[in-house]
Write a protein that holds these residues in place. Structure first.
Motif, short mmCIF file in Angstrom:
data_model
loop_
_atom_site.label_atom_id
_atom_site.label_comp_id
_atom_site.label_asym_id
_atom_site.label_seq_id
_atom_site.Cartn_x
_atom_site.Cartn_y
_atom_site.Cartn_z
N VAL A 293 0.96 -1.23 -0.06
CA VAL A 293 -0.07 -0.06 0.09
C VAL A 293 0.83 1.14 0.23
O VAL A 293 0.60 2.20 -0.93
CB VAL A 293 -0.90 -0.04 1.14
CG1 VAL A 293 -1.42 1.19 1.45
CG2 VAL A 293 -2.06 -1.15 1.03
N ILE A 294 1.89 1.21 0.82
CA ILE A 294 2.83 2.26 0.88
C ILE A 294 3.66 2.59 -0.34
O ILE A 294 3.67 3.96 -0.84
CB ILE A 294 3.85 2.22 2.04
CG1 ILE A 294 3.18 2.10 3.46
CG2 ILE A 294 4.82 3.23 2.10
CD1 ILE A 294 4.13 1.78 4.67
N ALA A 295 4.14 1.72 -0.96
CA ALA A 295 4.61 1.78 -2.62
C ALA A 295 3.64 2.31 -3.24
O ALA A 295 4.15 3.16 -4.18
CB ALA A 295 5.16 0.46 -2.81
N GLU A 296 2.38 1.74 -3.54
CA GLU A 296 1.39 2.22 -4.22
C GLU A 296 1.15 3.93 -4.12
O GLU A 296 1.10 4.53 -5.05
CB GLU A 296 -0.07 1.49 -4.03
CG GLU A 296 0.26 0.20 -4.53
CD GLU A 296 -1.31 -0.75 -4.44
OE1 GLU A 296 -1.96 -0.01 -3.97
OE2 GLU A 296 -1.16 -1.71 -4.83
N MET A 303 3.77 10.40 -9.31
CA MET A 303 2.93 10.72 -10.61
C MET A 303 2.31 11.95 -10.57
O MET A 303 2.38 13.08 -11.41
CB MET A 303 1.74 9.80 -10.78
CG MET A 303 2.44 8.31 -11.25
SD MET A 303 1.28 7.15 -11.45
CE MET A 303 0.09 7.91 -12.66
N GLN A 304 1.88 12.49 -9.33
CA GLN A 304 1.10 13.85 -9.03
C GLN A 304 2.30 14.81 -9.17
O GLN A 304 1.99 16.00 -9.64
CB GLN A 304 0.40 13.85 -7.70
CG GLN A 304 -0.72 12.87 -7.64
CD GLN A 304 -1.20 12.74 -6.21
OE1 GLN A 304 -0.75 13.33 -5.18
NE2 GLN A 304 -2.68 12.32 -6.19
N GLU A 310 4.84 19.30 -14.73
CA GLU A 310 4.49 19.60 -16.06
C GLU A 310 3.64 20.82 -16.69
O GLU A 310 3.79 21.66 -17.37
CB GLU A 310 3.90 18.21 -16.81
CG GLU A 310 4.83 16.97 -17.01
CD GLU A 310 4.07 15.96 -17.61
OE1 GLU A 310 2.98 15.84 -17.61
OE2 GLU A 310 5.02 15.03 -17.77
N GLN A 311 2.41 20.78 -15.51
CA GLN A 311 1.62 21.87 -15.60
C GLN A 311 2.24 23.18 -15.34
O GLN A 311 2.20 24.19 -15.87
CB GLN A 311 0.56 21.58 -14.19
CG GLN A 311 -0.38 20.50 -14.94
CD GLN A 311 -1.41 20.34 -13.95
OE1 GLN A 311 -1.44 20.81 -12.71
NE2 GLN A 311 -2.47 19.35 -14.10
N LYS A 312 3.25 23.26 -14.42
CA LYS A 312 4.20 24.47 -14.05
C LYS A 312 4.81 24.75 -15.26
O LYS A 312 4.78 26.12 -15.56
CB LYS A 312 4.98 24.11 -12.58
CG LYS A 312 4.28 24.15 -11.52
CD LYS A 312 5.37 24.10 -10.24
CE LYS A 312 4.39 24.25 -8.95
NZ LYS A 312 5.53 23.97 -7.78
#
Length: 413
Positions: A293-296, A303-304, A310-312
């Motif tokens: 769970v922690i790895a996920e 990813m966020q 990228e948005q910046k």
């Protein structure tokens, strides 16, 4: 003159004596006779008199005595070591029908209360039968009898009958003791006429015959006593064998119980080991699930962060594309001065942040044409000097010098 005889003057050389017989001895002039015989095991005192007979005989096991000879018998340690006691009364004329002598008889019996083998001659039985009602008022002194023998034959070859009450009195506290007698018992108390039928002449004659026939009687008594002892030894062997068998059975039962308890304990331990192993496996599986769970969650956060970056970048590119160079320069200078202001107002500038500000200014200057770079440089220096004069006292000279060094584009400030 009173004469006192002690162990140091009487029998002083008989330290190894094991058997002693005192018969027909008169010692009325002696205040005390002390027998200090450490090896003595058999003592016989009959038809004798002594005011005080003090015995120091730690090995004494067998005592044969007449009541009229041991009324002054004394032992400081008591007679708890005695095994066998054989009691008689030579002076039958003095005893028969004299209830006032019952207390003396009881007193003598109490001295030997731990005896295991008790033999009573006919003269004593006859005396006690005459006052059996008074005797029953007293508690029986014997607590641990193994054998009670009552000789009922008088020296006249006649028998005295043993009342049932008298036998029950002596066996009251020893119900398992063996009872031996040579004449049938009667179920009730004898009449007073039967008790007192011997007159004075008959009593004297009995005493005389008793003295004359003592050796033969002693031989018969010894034979009977030996037979009694053999029978008792055989009974004791049987009891010991039975006790040994019971003890072995008890030990076997205890061993079986221990084996059973051991098996139960081992089974319990095995069950506990299985429970611990299962709990360990469950715990490890739970930890593995938590790690997954922690790895996920870490992957999602990464990813966020990538999306945000990228948005910046896209926003930055859009803003740069929309602004013209002048507006871009003005915007950059104002924003960076504002960032510097925040650092100086804190009083403890973060030089990494300041270095980053300088790097960003350089990056922006590389994006604009070369002709505009001096303009931007001059404009930034102007704004910097103006801003520095307003916040000069917020930090010291060394901090200002460090800031300017980290910015790297300030010339002549």
């Amino acid at each position: 003159m009173v004469v006192k005889v002690s162990a140091s003057t009487f029998f002083s050389k008989c330290v190894n004596l094991k058997d002693l017989t005192l018969h027909g001895i008169e010692m009325r002039d002696l205040e005390e006779l002390t027998l200090c015989l450490p090896q003595l095991s058999n003592l016989s005192v009959t038809n004798s008199f002594c005011n005080v007979l003090n015995v120091v005989t730690p090995q004494l096991q067998n005592l044969t005595a007449s009541f009229d000879s041991i009324h002054g018998l004394y032992c400081r340690e008591g007679f708890s070591y005695l095994e066998k006691v054989h009691l008689s009364w030579f002076n039958t004329y003095f005893c028969v029908g004299k209830e006032r002598h019952l207390s003396k008889i009881i007193g003598v019996l109490q001295k030997f209360h731990t005896a295991k083998f008790l033999i009573l001659d006919a003269s004593i039985i006859k005396a006690l039968s005459s006052c059996v009602d008074q005797l029953l008022l007293e508690p029986c002194p014997f607590n641990n009898l193994k054998c009670l023998k009552m000789n009922t034959m008088l020296v006249t070859r006649s028998h005295v009958v043993v009342p049932v009450q008298l036998k029950n009195y002596f066996l009251d506290k020893s119900p398992t003791a063996t009872f031996i007698t040579d004449y049938p018992q009667v179920p009730q108390k004898r009449s007073s006429q039967q008790v007192y039928d011997d007159d004075d002449a008959g009593a004297k004659k009995m005493a005389k015959l008793d003295l004359q026939k003592q050796p033969a009687a002693d031989t018969t008594i010894i034979t009977q006593e030996n037979e009694l002892l053999d029978a008792n030894l055989q009974m004791q062997d049987q009891v010991i064998s039975k006790q040994e068998a019971m003890l072995e059975a008890k030990i076997q039962m205890q061993e079986q119980a221990i084996t059973k308890q051991k098996a139960m304990f081992e089974a319990k331990m095995q069950m506990q080991d299985q429970v611990i192993t299962k709990q360990k496996e469950m715990f490890e599986a739970k930890i593995q699930m938590l790690d997954n769970v922690i790895a996920e969650q870490k992957a999602k956060i990464q990813m966020q962060d990538n999306v945000i970056a990228e948005q910046k970048e896209r926003i930055h590119m859009v803003e740069v594309a929309k602004l013209d160079h002048d507006k871009l320069i003005s915007y950059v200078i104002k924003s960076k001065i504002a960032e510097l202001k925040v650092q100086v107002e804190s009083g403890n500038p973060d030089y990494e942040v300041i270095r980053s500000i300088g790097s960003e200014i350089k990056s922006i200057m590389e994006l604009i044409p070369d002709s505009l770079r001096p303009v931007m440089d001059a404009q930034f220096c102007f704004e910097y000097v103006k801003w520095k004069s307003l916040f000069l006292t917020h930090i010291d000279v060394s901090q200002w010098s460090k800031i300017e060094t980290e910015l790297g584009i300030i010339n002549g400030v």
